[in-house]
Design a protein around this motif. Structure first.
Motif, mmCIF file in Angstrom:
data_model
loop_
_atom_site.group_PDB
_atom_site.id
_atom_site.type_symbol
_atom_site.label_atom_id
_atom_site.label_comp_id
_atom_site.label_asym_id
_atom_site.label_seq_id
_atom_site.Cartn_x
_atom_site.Cartn_y
_atom_site.Cartn_z
ATOM 1 N N ALA A 212 -1.001 6.159 1.193
ATOM 2 C CA ALA A 212 -0.111 6.376 0.042
ATOM 3 C C ALA A 212 0.181 7.870 -0.128
ATOM 4 O O ALA A 212 1.314 8.265 -0.414
ATOM 5 N N ARG A 213 -0.855 8.696 0.083
ATOM 6 C CA ARG A 213 -0.661 10.160 -0.035
ATOM 7 C C ARG A 213 0.301 10.677 1.038
ATOM 8 O O ARG A 213 1.156 11.506 0.771
ATOM 9 N N LYS A 214 0.135 10.162 2.233
ATOM 10 C CA LYS A 214 0.993 10.589 3.348
ATOM 11 C C LYS A 214 2.460 10.267 3.043
ATOM 12 O O LYS A 214 3.350 11.094 3.237
ATOM 13 N N TYR A 215 2.696 9.054 2.525
ATOM 14 C CA TYR A 215 4.075 8.677 2.206
ATOM 15 C C TYR A 215 4.604 9.436 0.993
ATOM 16 O O TYR A 215 5.792 9.727 0.911
ATOM 17 N N GLN A 216 3.712 9.744 0.052
ATOM 18 C CA GLN A 216 4.143 10.556 -1.102
ATOM 19 C C GLN A 216 4.673 11.904 -0.594
ATOM 20 O O GLN A 216 5.717 12.392 -1.034
ATOM 21 N N ALA A 217 3.958 12.513 0.364
ATOM 22 C CA ALA A 217 4.378 13.811 0.901
ATOM 23 C C ALA A 217 5.714 13.677 1.630
ATOM 24 O O ALA A 217 6.586 14.549 1.516
ATOM 25 N N LYS A 218 5.903 12.587 2.357
ATOM 26 C CA LYS A 218 7.167 12.373 3.079
ATOM 27 C C LYS A 218 8.310 12.156 2.090
ATOM 28 O O LYS A 218 9.414 12.667 2.262
ATOM 29 N N LYS A 219 8.007 11.384 1.051
ATOM 30 C CA LYS A 219 9.024 11.161 0.011
ATOM 31 C C LYS A 219 9.424 12.502 -0.610
ATOM 32 O O LYS A 219 10.610 12.797 -0.762
ATOM 33 N N ASN B 253 15.426 7.162 -6.685
ATOM 34 C CA ASN B 253 14.068 7.707 -6.654
ATOM 35 C C ASN B 253 13.087 6.537 -6.525
ATOM 36 O O ASN B 253 12.721 5.916 -7.526
ATOM 37 N N PRO B 254 12.679 6.209 -5.280
ATOM 38 C CA PRO B 254 11.849 5.005 -5.108
ATOM 39 C C PRO B 254 10.480 5.118 -5.774
ATOM 40 O O PRO B 254 9.866 6.183 -5.757
ATOM 41 N N GLN B 255 10.024 4.010 -6.346
ATOM 42 C CA GLN B 255 8.682 3.932 -6.943
ATOM 43 C C GLN B 255 7.670 3.447 -5.903
ATOM 44 O O GLN B 255 6.467 3.602 -6.069
ATOM 45 N N GLY B 256 8.196 2.839 -4.849
ATOM 46 C CA GLY B 256 7.357 2.338 -3.770
ATOM 47 C C GLY B 256 8.218 2.089 -2.542
ATOM 48 O O GLY B 256 9.433 2.286 -2.580
ATOM 49 N N ALA B 257 7.581 1.667 -1.432
ATOM 50 C CA ALA B 257 8.245 1.470 -0.125
ATOM 51 C C ALA B 257 8.764 2.817 0.392
ATOM 52 O O ALA B 257 8.480 3.854 -0.212
ATOM 53 N N TYR B 258 9.513 2.807 1.510
ATOM 54 C CA TYR B 258 9.904 4.114 2.052
ATOM 55 C C TYR B 258 11.408 4.245 2.300
ATOM 56 O O TYR B 258 11.826 4.790 3.298
ATOM 57 N N TYR B 259 12.179 3.749 1.329
ATOM 58 C CA TYR B 259 13.633 3.815 1.452
ATOM 59 C C TYR B 259 14.229 4.598 0.300
ATOM 60 O O TYR B 259 13.705 4.575 -0.815
ATOM 61 N N VAL B 260 15.349 5.259 0.590
ATOM 62 C CA VAL B 260 16.096 5.940 -0.466
ATOM 63 C C VAL B 260 17.564 5.594 -0.255
ATOM 64 O O VAL B 260 18.026 5.485 0.889
ATOM 65 N N MET B 261 18.260 5.357 -1.359
ATOM 66 C CA MET B 261 19.680 5.033 -1.248
ATOM 67 C C MET B 261 20.501 6.239 -1.686
ATOM 68 O O MET B 261 20.280 6.804 -2.761
ATOM 69 N N LEU B 262 21.420 6.639 -0.809
ATOM 70 C CA LEU B 262 22.260 7.815 -1.080
ATOM 71 C C LEU B 262 23.608 7.351 -1.616
ATOM 72 O O LEU B 262 24.173 6.367 -1.102
ATOM 73 N N TYR C 290 -8.610 4.723 3.659
ATOM 74 C CA TYR C 290 -7.463 4.624 4.561
ATOM 75 C C TYR C 290 -6.184 4.356 3.754
ATOM 76 O O TYR C 290 -5.150 4.984 3.994
ATOM 77 N N TYR C 291 -6.277 3.445 2.788
ATOM 78 C CA TYR C 291 -5.083 3.050 2.028
ATOM 79 C C TYR C 291 -4.662 4.157 1.064
ATOM 80 O O TYR C 291 -3.480 4.368 0.825
ATOM 81 N N LYS C 292 -5.668 4.880 0.546
ATOM 82 C CA LYS C 292 -5.349 6.014 -0.334
ATOM 83 C C LYS C 292 -4.632 7.096 0.470
ATOM 84 O O LYS C 292 -3.645 7.680 0.012
ATOM 85 N N ASP C 293 -5.149 7.366 1.679
ATOM 86 C CA ASP C 293 -4.523 8.378 2.537
ATOM 87 C C ASP C 293 -3.097 7.982 2.914
ATOM 88 O O ASP C 293 -2.204 8.821 2.973
ATOM 89 N N HIS D 228 0.812 -1.227 0.000
ATOM 90 C CA HIS D 228 0.000 0.000 0.000
ATOM 91 C C HIS D 228 0.844 1.276 0.000
ATOM 92 O O HIS D 228 0.306 2.363 0.171
ATOM 93 N N ILE D 229 2.164 1.126 -0.156
ATOM 94 C CA ILE D 229 3.033 2.312 -0.196
ATOM 95 C C ILE D 229 3.679 2.360 -1.578
ATOM 96 O O ILE D 229 4.804 1.880 -1.795
ATOM 97 N N VAL D 230 2.920 2.857 -2.541
ATOM 98 C CA VAL D 230 3.323 2.892 -3.948
ATOM 99 C C VAL D 230 3.060 4.303 -4.460
ATOM 100 O O VAL D 230 2.015 4.888 -4.159
ATOM 101 N N TYR D 231 4.025 4.868 -5.198
ATOM 102 C CA TYR D 231 3.919 6.257 -5.649
ATOM 103 C C TYR D 231 3.431 6.318 -7.088
ATOM 104 O O TYR D 231 3.895 5.552 -7.932
ATOM 105 N N GLU D 232 2.518 7.258 -7.354
ATOM 106 C CA GLU D 232 1.982 7.391 -8.712
ATOM 107 C C GLU D 232 3.116 7.721 -9.676
ATOM 108 O O GLU D 232 4.049 8.402 -9.294
#
Ligand code: GLN
Length: 390
Positions: free
Chosen positions: A288-295, A311-320, A283-286, A203-207
């Motif tokens: 995804a939106r919440k994580y989009q804002a954090k991303k 640039n992640p397409q989903g999940a909540y990790y970024v690699m530097l 709930y699931y839409k919200d 449920h954590i996938v970015y448009e």
């Protein structure tokens, strides 16, 4: 003292969880082990308070409380697009961590091969060792972390018993497309292989990306073992509630493995979590939106600091990308980052089969003020960590 087991010699403790301890030691903002610092939905917490006064103190049915399995099957049937029988096609586990181990032990014999994409979530290496399976690693190539179809087929030609598909992927944030799923599905059918999925970020996938469930593709229900959990979806990583969904034949075996590994997931927590499983689509839409804002917040901050990243397409990790600092050991870099800059990260080498040392993983499942504090600390990174070998 007699010798300890051989099977435990080939892996260390989890570096992800070790970095949480390192972060605590230095008082660092802990963006290493992926878990939120914000509250779960209040409805779930309210129900938990009630449950503490009700009679949920003894074992639930080993493969999961009836009402939990019914609520889970109803939700997942809808999202997965396949009717799931709560009485024969579900096992509730202690997190997806146990679900994956149950799946591996249910389908592999010692010496069987298992395909694992690299980078991979570090548990899979240990899962393979503990179940006696030999991983065949297939690289995912940045920036989109795509596989090479020929390399994937070459791995299937080695007759693996299963392929592990973490989708959306931890750590690289790849969301496998429908076509990529269909290609993997065709190989699984052609070479008679199981697909074990780890879908904890479903449920954590970015448009514009969309989550595809392997189990719902034509002919794949029988050979897919879907593992997931409530940890990330409801921000309750400490509750350790996960599950395996598969055909009755597979679940018959998975129930036995689970029964003797852990007996069951915590009864009061299952009862409280039913409220979450019954949430409506919003709930699931919200979420995804919440994580989009954090991303957006966190990646913009990294861009402003000119720190290269994935640039992640989903999940909540970024690699530097830390190449500019010239460290040979990303583990050493992460220790110094926690100590001098005050930010906890996981060395990328914990996720790659290949000798990759120039990436570190941070997560952004944190309150905005926590993320801003981490960015604030990172703004001094070039002052506080001098480049080596320059
Ligand atoms: N999945 C999270 C991560 O990769 C947490 C892992 C864990 O410790 N269970 O950081």
């Amino acid at each position: 003292m007699p010798a300890l087991s051989d099977r435990t010699k080939d892996f260390t403790d989890s570096v992800i969880r070790r970095m949480t301890r390192v972060s605590l030691k230095y008082g660092a903002v802990n963006l290493s082990q992926g878990f939120p610092d914000f509250d779960p939905p209040k409805e779930i917490l309210q129900r938990l308070a009630e449950v503490s006064r009700e009679d949920y103190n003894q074992y639930s049915i080993t493969w999961g409380a009836q009402n939990f399995r019914e609520a889970l099957a109803a939700k997942q049937s809808k999202y997965m697009g396949h009717p799931i029988n709560p009485n024969g096609e579900v096992v509730v586990t202690c997190g997806s961590t146990e679900a994956m181990m149950v799946a591996m032990m249910s389908v592999t014999n010692p010496g069987d091969k298992v395909v694992v994409f690299s980078p991979f979530y570090e548990n899979y290496g240990a899962d393979a060792i503990l179940s006696g399976a030999d991983p065949i690693y297939v690289p995912l190539y940045p920036p989109e972390f795509n596989y090479n179809p020929d390399e994937l087929e070459a791995a299937f030609k080695q007759k693996p018993k299963a392929i592990i598909l973490c989708n959306p992927s931890n750590p690289c944030g790849k969301v496998f497309t429908k076509d990529e799923h269909l290609f993997i599905a065709d190989l699984a059918k052609k070479y008679d292989t199981f697909v074990i999925t780890d879908e904890v970020y479903e449920h954590i996938v970015y448009e514009p990306y969309e989550h595809v469930y392997m189990a719902s593709l034509p002919g794949m229900w029988e050979r897919t073992i879907s593992c997931s959990s409530l940890s990330k979806t409801y921000s309750i990583t400490g509750w350790r509630l996960g599950y395996v969904i598969a055909s009755e034949e597979v679940i018959e075996v998975a129930k036995k493995v689970h029964d003797f590994l852990t007996v069951g997931a915590a009864a009061p927590l299952q009862e409280a979590a039913v409220v979450g499983l019954n949430f409506k689509d919003d709930y699931y839409k919200d979420l995804a939106r919440k994580y989009q804002a954090k991303k957006d917040l966190f990646l913009k901050g990294l861009d402003d600091l000119k720190i290269p990243h994935t640039n992640p397409q989903g999940a909540y990790y970024v690699m530097l990308d830390i190449s500019e600092f010239g460290y040979d050991s990303d583990l050493e870099f992460c220790e110094i980052l926690a100590e001098k800059v005050g930010v906890g990260a996981v060395p990328g080498s914990s996720f790659f089969k290949e000798p990759v040392n120039h990436l570190i993983r941070l997560h952004f499942a944190k309150r905005d003020d926590t993320l801003n504090e981490a960015l604030n600390r990172l703004s001094d990174i070039r002052k506080k960590i001098s480049p080596l070998h320059k």
